[in-house]
Design an enzyme around this catalytic site. Structure first.
Site, short mmCIF file in Angstrom:
data_model
loop_
_atom_site.label_atom_id
_atom_site.label_comp_id
_atom_site.label_asym_id
_atom_site.label_seq_id
_atom_site.Cartn_x
_atom_site.Cartn_y
_atom_site.Cartn_z
CE1 TYR A 53 34.55 34.92 45.61
CE2 TYR A 53 33.54 34.12 43.60
CZ TYR A 53 34.37 33.92 44.67
OH TYR A 53 35.02 32.72 44.79
CE LYS A 221 49.41 38.20 33.05
NZ LYS A 221 48.06 38.81 32.90
#
Length: 314
Positions: A53, A221
């Site tokens: 990451y 959302k």
């Protein structure tokens, strides 16, 4: 703060596992420290990351582990924090790789970035599907005996390779996976429930789900195409903008209104109510979003709630 044990280990973790993929990607170090401080202050102790990451930013990754390592050193809280990281994912430099050579090299690099002597939970991140299972497990045996890793876990392994891993572990007295990290949430149920749930039950694995909020879709959302631009993760939620996905959102709206809660909190509470789920992995980029996560372990869904969500998500 209620904690649960991972598998048959002595690792006790809070029931939300913070996803560190945002560190060094959508959050810089200063912002990451702020989020981590708030997470710890609320009584949570479990952080998930990976050696690669965020490789999609710089090609190789390492940013997330570096930020977490800097934070633990600055706060002096390594002994209070349970760190899960991973090995085996591709970068621009190499494909998926769980060979012994790669594991032995990668674990030392992760320890250096995390500024620690040991990793609590070390995942096989992605299977390269060519390395013999015994080779991978023997590498883990070596790093566990060296004190560099406490326990191992699995993420993106096929059911067949996962079962083979347990067979090889038992036959050769090699370390066993104690946890599984699958893709599982209210709009992604079938693969885990039909292919992995029985394995989890048989071997007593603890489950830490990834994409627990379906790339943000389960926050409510994203309700139309025009909403997708609200976040860098909007494109990942696009696949769920269909009739089935909106039925799930409507059910989340109903349950969250009943409990004066939020759809994301209800979606995580549903996960926490499923068998063997220890701590869903979920990230946040603001303290407001964090509160939504913090509320999930405190929300007890009743039978009516669970039946409504079950029906909507089938």
């Amino acid at each position: 703060m209620k904690k649960v044990k991972i598998g048959n280990t002595d690792l006790e973790v809070s029931r939300i596992n913070f996803g560190g993929n945002v560190f060094g990607w959508t959050l810089d170090e200063k912002e990451s420290f702020k989020i981590l401080d708030a997470f710890e202050a609320a009584g949570f102790n479990f952080i998930d990351t990976a050696d690669t990451y965020s490789w999609w930013v710089n090609g190789v990754g390492g940013q997330s582990e570096t930020i977490i390592g800097n934070w633990m050193k600055a706060r002096g809280n390594r002994d209070k924090t349970v760190i899960a990281t991973k090995v085996g994912s591709e970068t621009k430099e190499h494909p998926n790789d769980i060979s012994k050579k790669h594991i032995l090299k990668s674990v030392d690099e992760s320890l250096k970035r995390l500024q620690t002597d040991y990793i609590d939970l070390y995942y096989t991140h992605f299977d390269d599907e060519v390395t013999p299972v015994e080779e991978t497990l023997s590498a883990y045996d070596e790093v566990i005996k060296a004190g560099k890793v406490r326990h191992i876990a699995a993420s993106n392994l096929s059911p067949a390779r996962l079962l083979e891993s347990f067979k090889v572990s038992e036959e050769n007295n090699l370390p066993k996976y104690v946890a599984l990290q699958p893709h599982y949430n209210l709009v992604e149920r079938e693969n885990y429930e039909t292919k992995y749930a029985d394995i989890v039950a048989k071997y007593g694995l603890s489950v830490m789900t990834y994409y627990s909020l379906a790339s943000g879709f389960l926050t409510g959302k994203y309700r139309s195409e025009s909403d997708l631009g609200k976040s860098v993760r909007g494109e990942g939620a696009k696949q769920y903008l269909n009739a089935k996905g909106l039925v799930v959102i409507n059910a989340l709206d109903t349950v969250s209104a009943k409990h004066s809660s939020k759809p994301a909190t209800v979606a995580l509470a549903w996960l926490l109510a499923q068998p063997h789920i220890a701590a869903p992995i979920v990230s946040a980029t603001s303290e407001h979003q964090l509160q939504t996560l913090f509320d999930a372990p405190k929300l007890n869904l009743d039978t009516e709630d669970l039946e409504l969500l079950e029906k909507a998500s089938k």
